[in-house]
Design a protein around this motif. Structure first.
Motif, PDB file in Angstrom:
ATOM      1  N   GLY A 114      -4.279   9.056   1.845  1.00 46.44           N
ATOM      2  CA  GLY A 114      -2.896   9.258   1.412  1.00 46.44           C
ATOM      3  C   GLY A 114      -2.751   9.604  -0.058  1.00 46.44           C
ATOM      4  N   ASN A 115      -3.833  10.010  -0.705  1.00 47.65           N
ATOM      5  CA  ASN A 115      -3.812  10.362  -2.134  1.00 47.65           C
ATOM      6  C   ASN A 115      -3.287   9.235  -3.019  1.00 47.65           C
ATOM      7  N   GLY A 116      -3.765   8.030  -2.764  1.00 50.44           N
ATOM      8  CA  GLY A 116      -3.421   6.890  -3.607  1.00 50.44           C
ATOM      9  C   GLY A 116      -2.181   6.140  -3.190  1.00 50.44           C
ATOM     10  N   LYS A 117      -1.669   6.444  -1.992  1.00 46.83           N
ATOM     11  CA  LYS A 117      -0.430   5.794  -1.537  1.00 46.83           C
ATOM     12  C   LYS A 117      -0.427   5.735  -0.017  1.00 46.83           C
ATOM     13  N   VAL A 118      -0.006   4.591   0.531  1.00 46.87           N
ATOM     14  CA  VAL A 118       0.133   4.452   1.977  1.00 46.87           C
ATOM     15  C   VAL A 118       1.308   3.506   2.252  1.00 46.87           C
ATOM     16  N   THR A 119       2.083   3.851   3.265  1.00 39.75           N
ATOM     17  CA  THR A 119       3.229   3.029   3.641  1.00 39.75           C
ATOM     18  C   THR A 119       2.895   2.268   4.916  1.00 39.75           C
ATOM     19  N   LEU A 120       3.183   0.964   4.912  1.00 39.15           N
ATOM     20  CA  LEU A 120       2.907   0.097   6.052  1.00 39.15           C
ATOM     21  C   LEU A 120       4.208  -0.504   6.561  1.00 39.15           C
ATOM     22  N   THR A 121       4.276  -0.748   7.862  1.00 37.75           N
ATOM     23  CA  THR A 121       5.436  -1.420   8.448  1.00 37.75           C
ATOM     24  C   THR A 121       5.102  -2.896   8.602  1.00 37.75           C
ATOM     25  N   THR A 122       5.968  -3.744   8.075  1.00 39.91           N
ATOM     26  CA  THR A 122       5.751  -5.182   8.100  1.00 39.91           C
ATOM     27  C   THR A 122       6.304  -5.794   9.390  1.00 39.91           C
ATOM     28  N   LEU A 123       5.972  -7.056   9.624  1.00 42.52           N
ATOM     29  CA  LEU A 123       6.508  -7.751  10.794  1.00 42.52           C
ATOM     30  C   LEU A 123       8.030  -7.875  10.739  1.00 42.52           C
ATOM     31  N   SER A 124       8.602  -7.817   9.549  1.00 47.21           N
ATOM     32  CA  SER A 124      10.060  -7.893   9.429  1.00 47.21           C
ATOM     33  C   SER A 124      10.713  -6.574   9.832  1.00 47.21           C
ATOM     34  N   GLY A 125       9.904  -5.528  10.043  1.00 45.95           N
ATOM     35  CA  GLY A 125      10.418  -4.220  10.416  1.00 45.95           C
ATOM     36  C   GLY A 125      10.673  -3.305   9.226  1.00 45.95           C
ATOM     37  N   SER A 126      10.496  -3.820   8.032  1.00 51.34           N
ATOM     38  CA  SER A 126      10.683  -3.033   6.812  1.00 51.34           C
ATOM     39  C   SER A 126       9.360  -2.390   6.407  1.00 51.34           C
ATOM     40  N   GLU A 127       9.459  -1.426   5.515  1.00 46.12           N
ATOM     41  CA  GLU A 127       8.257  -0.775   5.021  1.00 46.12           C
ATOM     42  C   GLU A 127       7.892  -1.293   3.643  1.00 46.12           C
ATOM     43  N   ILE A 128       6.601  -1.332   3.390  1.00 47.16           N
ATOM     44  CA  ILE A 128       6.068  -1.680   2.077  1.00 47.16           C
ATOM     45  C   ILE A 128       5.006  -0.632   1.742  1.00 47.16           C
ATOM     46  N   THR A 129       4.904  -0.310   0.478  1.00 46.83           N
ATOM     47  CA  THR A 129       3.988   0.740   0.054  1.00 46.83           C
ATOM     48  C   THR A 129       2.809   0.122  -0.691  1.00 46.83           C
ATOM     49  N   VAL A 130       1.627   0.583  -0.367  1.00 48.72           N
ATOM     50  CA  VAL A 130       0.423   0.188  -1.088  1.00 48.72           C
ATOM     51  C   VAL A 130       0.064   1.376  -1.980  1.00 48.72           C
ATOM     52  N   VAL A 131      -0.130   1.094  -3.266  1.00 48.15           N
ATOM     53  CA  VAL A 131      -0.473   2.153  -4.215  1.00 48.15           C
ATOM     54  C   VAL A 131      -1.699   1.742  -5.017  1.00 48.15           C
ATOM     55  N   GLN A 132      -2.407   2.739  -5.483  1.00 48.22           N
ATOM     56  CA  GLN A 132      -3.596   2.482  -6.287  1.00 48.22           C
ATOM     57  C   GLN A 132      -3.464   3.223  -7.607  1.00 48.22           C
ATOM     58  N   ASN A 133      -3.834   2.515  -8.678  1.00 49.62           N
ATOM     59  CA  ASN A 133      -3.934   3.178  -9.980  1.00 49.62           C
ATOM     60  C   ASN A 133      -5.196   2.677 -10.659  1.00 49.62           C
TER      61      ASN A 133
END
Length: 170
Positions: A114-133
């Motif tokens: 994902g070029n340093g970024k990926v979006t995940l769906t949580t158990l709450s149904g919301s999205e959270i983003t994982v980023v790398q720097n």
């Protein structure tokens, strides 16, 4: 030389025993056995999520430490722990959990893809983003706040725990 061999053997045995113990516990039991997660465990109990998180899973838990919870205003945290706010607390806590087992290796591979970024769906149904720097791997919550992943791959029988330094909010 015998002392060196004995020392190495003892250390190796201790490390193996510690790893085996963690692998024979589910994610809730691992958190409950670590004082650094006592606030998280209190919150999981208050939200009524213990039984759900003891299920087969697998789960990936981004577990905030006591220091992470200390960043929240204590009046706000106290209010969240009250029975009348159980569903709100459950929503916040399930925002820290992903269905499936994502090891650090899996996260790094997804970040590369994902070029340093990926979006995940949580158990709450919301999205959270994982980023790398260049400073590490971070969670970015829905409000644009960041939490650093400080330790990875604490393996349990029903998933994996990654330690974070700030509570993320949906």
């Amino acid at each position: 030389m015998k002392k060196l061999i004995l020392t190495i053997t003892t250390v190796a045995l201790f490390l193996f025993a510690a790893k085996t113990t963690a692998q024979n516990q589910d994610v809730v039991d691992i958190a409950a056995s670590n004082k650094a997660f006592s606030t998280l465990v209190t919150a999981v109990k208050a939200a009524g999520l213990v039984d759900a998180l003891k299920m087969e899973g697998p789960y990936t838990v981004f577990a905030p430490t006591n220091d992470a919870f200390a960043k929240i205003d204590q009046n706000t945290l106290g209010a969240l722990l009250k029975p009348e706010n159980k569903s709100k607390l459950a929503t916040i806590l399930t925002y820290h959990v992903i269905k499936g087992k994502l090891t650090a290796k899996d996260v790094v591979a997804a970040l590369k893809k994902g070029n340093g970024k990926v979006t995940l769906t949580t158990l709450s149904g919301s999205e959270i983003t994982v980023v790398q720097n260049d400073k590490g791997i971070w969670l970015k919550d829905a409000n644009g706040n960041y939490s650093m992943i400080t330790k990875t791959d604490i393996m349990g029988t029903n998933g994996v725990i990654h330690v974070i330094d700030t509570v993320v909010m949906p």
